[in-house]
Design a protein around this motif. Structure first.
Motif, PDB file in Angstrom:
ATOM      1  N   GLU A 143      -4.530   5.750  17.774  1.00 21.36           N
ATOM      2  CA  GLU A 143      -6.077   5.579  17.150  1.00 21.36           C
ATOM      3  C   GLU A 143      -5.760   6.582  16.105  1.00 21.36           C
ATOM      4  OE1 GLU A 143     -10.165   8.997  18.266  1.00 21.36           O
ATOM      5  OE2 GLU A 143      -7.863   8.835  19.131  1.00 21.36           O
ATOM      6  N   LYS A 144      -4.825   7.276  15.921  1.00 18.60           N
ATOM      7  CA  LYS A 144      -3.983   7.906  14.857  1.00 18.60           C
ATOM      8  C   LYS A 144      -3.056   6.596  13.787  1.00 18.60           C
ATOM      9  CE  LYS A 144      -1.822  11.551  14.664  1.00 18.60           C
ATOM     10  NZ  LYS A 144      -0.890  12.380  15.064  1.00 18.60           N
ATOM     11  N   ALA A 145      -2.973   5.423  14.621  1.00 19.13           N
ATOM     12  CA  ALA A 145      -2.537   4.285  13.108  1.00 19.13           C
ATOM     13  C   ALA A 145      -3.426   3.708  12.656  1.00 19.13           C
ATOM     14  CB  ALA A 145      -1.900   3.148  13.941  1.00 19.13           C
ATOM     15  N   GLN A 146      -5.274   2.927  13.344  1.00 21.11           N
ATOM     16  CA  GLN A 146      -6.040   2.973  12.899  1.00 21.11           C
ATOM     17  C   GLN A 146      -6.727   3.144  12.104  1.00 21.11           C
ATOM     18  OE1 GLN A 146      -7.518  -0.393  13.780  1.00 21.11           O
ATOM     19  NE2 GLN A 146      -8.940   0.322  12.176  1.00 21.11           N
ATOM     20  N   LEU A 147      -6.778   4.759  12.195  1.00 23.36           N
ATOM     21  CA  LEU A 147      -6.537   5.949  11.229  1.00 23.36           C
ATOM     22  C   LEU A 147      -5.723   6.120  10.185  1.00 23.36           C
ATOM     23  CD1 LEU A 147      -9.079   8.372   9.949  1.00 23.36           C
ATOM     24  CD2 LEU A 147      -6.815  10.237  11.563  1.00 23.36           C
ATOM     25  N   LEU A 148      -4.428   6.112  10.307  1.00 21.83           N
ATOM     26  CA  LEU A 148      -3.931   5.144   9.131  1.00 21.83           C
ATOM     27  C   LEU A 148      -4.867   4.663   8.307  1.00 21.83           C
ATOM     28  CD1 LEU A 148      -0.128   6.917  10.583  1.00 21.83           C
ATOM     29  CD2 LEU A 148      -1.991   7.944   8.952  1.00 21.83           C
ATOM     30  N   ARG A 149      -4.772   4.013   8.944  1.00 19.17           N
ATOM     31  CA  ARG A 149      -4.703   2.565   8.254  1.00 19.17           C
ATOM     32  C   ARG A 149      -6.484   2.182   7.019  1.00 19.17           C
ATOM     33  NH1 ARG A 149      -3.520  -2.688   7.282  1.00 19.17           N
ATOM     34  NH2 ARG A 149      -4.615  -4.606   7.722  1.00 19.17           N
ATOM     35  N   TYR A 150      -7.022   2.670   8.184  1.00 16.19           N
ATOM     36  CA  TYR A 150      -8.224   3.031   6.953  1.00 16.19           C
ATOM     37  C   TYR A 150      -8.582   3.838   5.825  1.00 16.19           C
ATOM     38  CZ  TYR A 150     -11.862   1.801  11.352  1.00 16.19           C
ATOM     39  OH  TYR A 150     -11.642   1.067  11.967  1.00 16.19           O
ATOM     40  N   ARG A 151      -7.214   4.463   5.539  1.00 18.47           N
ATOM     41  CA  ARG A 151      -7.007   5.967   5.114  1.00 18.47           C
ATOM     42  C   ARG A 151      -5.868   4.545   3.729  1.00 18.47           C
ATOM     43  NH1 ARG A 151      -5.544  11.061   8.144  1.00 18.47           N
ATOM     44  NH2 ARG A 151      -7.873  11.701   7.594  1.00 18.47           N
ATOM     45  N   VAL A 152      -5.210   4.023   3.888  1.00 13.81           N
ATOM     46  CA  VAL A 152      -4.603   3.154   2.921  1.00 13.81           C
ATOM     47  C   VAL A 152      -5.501   2.145   2.388  1.00 13.81           C
ATOM     48  CG1 VAL A 152      -2.622   1.202   2.541  1.00 13.81           C
ATOM     49  CG2 VAL A 152      -1.931   3.011   4.373  1.00 13.81           C
ATOM     50  N   VAL A 153      -6.554   1.515   3.171  1.00 10.43           N
ATOM     51  CA  VAL A 153      -7.615   0.657   3.088  1.00 10.43           C
ATOM     52  C   VAL A 153      -8.545   1.182   2.097  1.00 10.43           C
ATOM     53  CG1 VAL A 153      -9.509  -0.318   3.584  1.00 10.43           C
ATOM     54  CG2 VAL A 153      -7.415  -1.182   4.855  1.00 10.43           C
ATOM     55  N   ALA A 154      -9.295   2.260   2.219  1.00 11.79           N
ATOM     56  CA  ALA A 154      -9.478   2.951   1.353  1.00 11.79           C
ATOM     57  C   ALA A 154      -9.298   3.274  -0.093  1.00 11.79           C
ATOM     58  CB  ALA A 154     -10.579   4.324   1.541  1.00 11.79           C
ATOM     59  N   GLN A 155      -8.098   3.782  -0.187  1.00 11.56           N
ATOM     60  CA  GLN A 155      -7.119   4.428  -1.637  1.00 11.56           C
ATOM     61  C   GLN A 155      -6.976   2.786  -1.749  1.00 11.56           C
ATOM     62  OE1 GLN A 155      -3.727   6.475   0.618  1.00 11.56           O
ATOM     63  NE2 GLN A 155      -5.023   8.213   0.212  1.00 11.56           N
ATOM     64  N   VAL A 156      -6.319   1.511  -1.733  1.00 15.14           N
ATOM     65  CA  VAL A 156      -5.909   0.646  -2.084  1.00 15.14           C
ATOM     66  C   VAL A 156      -7.443  -0.204  -3.099  1.00 15.14           C
ATOM     67  CG1 VAL A 156      -5.421  -1.445  -2.221  1.00 15.14           C
ATOM     68  CG2 VAL A 156      -4.348  -0.086  -1.337  1.00 15.14           C
ATOM     69  N   LEU A 157      -8.806  -0.209  -1.897  1.00 18.31           N
ATOM     70  CA  LEU A 157      -9.593  -0.724  -2.283  1.00 18.31           C
ATOM     71  C   LEU A 157     -10.630   0.044  -3.430  1.00 18.31           C
ATOM     72  CD1 LEU A 157     -12.232  -2.546  -1.853  1.00 18.31           C
ATOM     73  CD2 LEU A 157     -13.128  -1.248  -0.324  1.00 18.31           C
ATOM     74  N   GLU A 158     -10.147   1.485  -3.858  1.00 18.88           N
ATOM     75  CA  GLU A 158     -10.584   2.202  -5.104  1.00 18.88           C
ATOM     76  C   GLU A 158     -10.044   1.569  -5.522  1.00 18.88           C
ATOM     77  OE1 GLU A 158     -11.902   6.311  -6.133  1.00 18.88           O
ATOM     78  OE2 GLU A 158     -12.443   5.671  -4.387  1.00 18.88           O
ATOM     79  N   LEU A 159      -8.627   1.406  -5.569  1.00 18.94           N
ATOM     80  CA  LEU A 159      -7.716   0.995  -6.722  1.00 18.94           C
ATOM     81  C   LEU A 159      -8.551  -0.040  -7.677  1.00 18.94           C
ATOM     82  CD1 LEU A 159      -5.463   1.212  -8.698  1.00 18.94           C
ATOM     83  CD2 LEU A 159      -4.434  -0.161  -7.420  1.00 18.94           C
ATOM     84  N   GLY A 160      -8.811  -1.452  -6.626  1.00 21.84           N
ATOM     85  CA  GLY A 160      -9.147  -2.526  -7.349  1.00 21.84           C
ATOM     86  C   GLY A 160     -10.842  -2.295  -7.965  1.00 21.84           C
ATOM     87  N   ILE A 161     -11.186  -1.360  -7.055  1.00 19.06           N
ATOM     88  CA  ILE A 161     -12.648  -1.532  -7.930  1.00 19.06           C
ATOM     89  C   ILE A 161     -12.793  -0.696  -9.201  1.00 19.06           C
ATOM     90  CG2 ILE A 161     -15.182  -0.015  -7.758  1.00 19.06           C
ATOM     91  CD1 ILE A 161     -14.605  -0.913  -4.679  1.00 19.06           C
ATOM     92  N   VAL A 162     -11.982  -0.105  -9.078  1.00 17.81           N
ATOM     93  CA  VAL A 162     -11.525   0.850 -10.541  1.00 17.81           C
ATOM     94  C   VAL A 162     -11.214   0.181 -11.775  1.00 17.81           C
ATOM     95  CG1 VAL A 162     -10.388   3.070 -11.480  1.00 17.81           C
ATOM     96  CG2 VAL A 162     -12.527   3.729  -9.169  1.00 17.81           C
ATOM     97  N   VAL A 163     -10.161  -0.291 -11.147  1.00 16.78           N
ATOM     98  CA  VAL A 163     -10.282  -1.411 -12.537  1.00 16.78           C
ATOM     99  C   VAL A 163     -10.545  -1.790 -12.944  1.00 16.78           C
ATOM    100  CG1 VAL A 163      -8.448  -3.441 -12.915  1.00 16.78           C
ATOM    101  CG2 VAL A 163      -7.285  -1.756 -12.328  1.00 16.78           C
ATOM    102  N   HIS A 164     -11.993  -3.116 -12.047  1.00 20.82           N
ATOM    103  CA  HIS A 164     -12.506  -3.750 -12.935  1.00 20.82           C
ATOM    104  C   HIS A 164     -13.704  -2.813 -13.089  1.00 20.82           C
ATOM    105  CE1 HIS A 164     -15.776  -6.993 -12.919  1.00 20.82           C
ATOM    106  NE2 HIS A 164     -16.383  -6.326 -12.012  1.00 20.82           N
ATOM    107  N   SER A 165     -14.423  -1.604 -12.210  1.00 24.42           N
ATOM    108  CA  SER A 165     -15.469  -1.078 -13.245  1.00 24.42           C
ATOM    109  C   SER A 165     -15.103  -0.807 -14.791  1.00 24.42           C
ATOM    110  CB  SER A 165     -15.108  -0.090 -12.473  1.00 24.42           C
ATOM    111  OG  SER A 165     -16.095  -0.005 -10.906  1.00 24.42           O
TER     112      SER A 165
END
Length: 365
Positions: free
Chosen positions: A202-224
């Motif tokens: 459960e904690k490993a999945q939570l950590l993965r969700y956090r990495v995904v959210a942060q990296v995804l925001e980086l890509g969206i911000v650059v395009h925006s």
């Protein structure tokens, strides 16, 4: 007499050589790209009104800011609606729709923009139209995103394993508390103690969700920022009017996808606010920056085309990887959808609706 004839012959040869060299240089210099003035005139078209365009840009800043906040904020407040909590089927369908939006954003919006920039007639044919830089940079961006994803997970797991194997007293206890706070973004959390106690699933999945959210925001911000800069530098009201409506829908549904990832990551309130603020403010910031630079910035200048094209290509590779691997594959190959074929089918329908809607929006933005 012979020497005079020889000198005349040499002069004739030198003149002939000079004419040949001049002709070659003329052809070479005419080949690379159109004159900058022609490129600038091309961007104006038949509808050019700077004062009217400025009014529309101010409207765009307010409208896009509001719709972005609504889009990214709606999932964050969905816990107030029982049907939209992460453990319900409706949340799965909404997330699938948003994942389709992000997938189409990368393929239908960002990557075509990069192709348009890097294959523009305003750039030299060599090397920009002789090599597919867009797909090359997108490929590298996807691989680098995988590396960041992988190394970040390995790093967090290593720290958790080290802390879990530690007794947790004194200075080590302080380190343990600080790392727990870092992982949970300020939210209340605990780390399982005891020697040899590995991080649980459960904690490993939570950590993965956090990495995904942060990296995804980086890509969206650059395009925006890039699309905001292009809109802010434009003086064409005929282009800006439909673009405002298209970008409002674009930012709203893209924000829903990012907001769902932030919600699953269970960040603290402060981190949620910061991530939502950066997503909402980047496009308006890009527009304001474009307005400020409109006197010196031309979206058809070679430097602007190269920078925007490379940034869009990087963002496209990141968004495509995140949508396919970290969002769609993680959900559809996960235990929940694998155990419920009916829910999986409806989730595919939601993905197709989200991707189809954003693909349609590419007609205007």
């Amino acid at each position: 007499m012979a020497s005079i004839f020889t000198n005349r012959r040499r002069s004739h040869c030198l003149a002939t050589a000079a004419i040949i060299i001049l002709a070659v240089l003329t052809n070479v210099s005419a080949d690379p790209a159109p004159a900058p003035s022609a490129c600038g005139a091309k961007s104006r078209g038949g509808c050019h009104d700077r004062a009217e365009a400025l009014k529309l840009k101010v409207v765009a800043i307010a409208a896009i800011l509001a719709t972005s906040m609504i889009g990214v904020g709606a999932p964050l407040f969905s816990r107030e609606v029982p049907a939209l909590t992460p453990d319900r089927k409706m949340f799965v369908l909404v997330k699938a729709f948003a994942s389709g939006v992000i997938l189409a954003t990368g393929y239908m919006h960002v990557m075509p923009d990069s192709f348009d920039d890097l294959r523009s007639d305003c750039l030299p044919e060599v090397p920009w139209r002789k090599f597919p830089f867009t797909t090359f940079v997108a490929m590298l961006s996807a691989v680098i995103t995988l590396m960041v994803d992988s190394y970040a997970m390995a790093y967090y797991k290593k720290i958790n394993a080290k802390i879990s194997g530690d007794g947790g007293g004194g200075a080590n206890g302080q380190v343990k508390d600080s790392v727990a706070g870092l992982e949970h973004g300020g939210a209340d959390a605990h780390v399982h103690g005891g020697a040899g106690d590995a991080i649980d699933g459960e904690k490993a999945q939570l950590l993965r969700y956090r990495v995904v959210a942060q990296v995804l925001e980086l890509g969206i911000v650059v395009h925006s920022v890039v699309i905001g800069l292009s809109l802010g530098a434009s003086d064409n009201p005929c282009t800006i009017r439909p673009l405002i409506a298209a970008l409002c829908f674009h930012q709203m549904f893209e924000g829903m996808g990012l907001g769902g990832c932030i919600l699953q990551a269970e960040f603290g309130l402060k981190v949620k606010f910061i991530m939502a603020f950066f997503f909402s403010a980047t496009t308006p910031f890009g527009i304001a920056l474009g307005i400020g630079l409109s006197n010196v910035y031309s979206d058809n200048s070679p430097a602007a085309l190269i920078v925007e094209g490379l940034l869009n290509a990087s963002s496209a590779g990141l968004l495509n990887y995140m949508a396919l691997v970290d969002l769609l594959a993680a959900d559809f190959l996960g235990p929940r959808l694998q155990a419920d074929m009916k829910l999986q089918t409806w989730a595919y329908v939601a993905v197709l609706f989200g991707a189809g809607f954003m693909a349609l929006m590419a007609k205007w933005a």
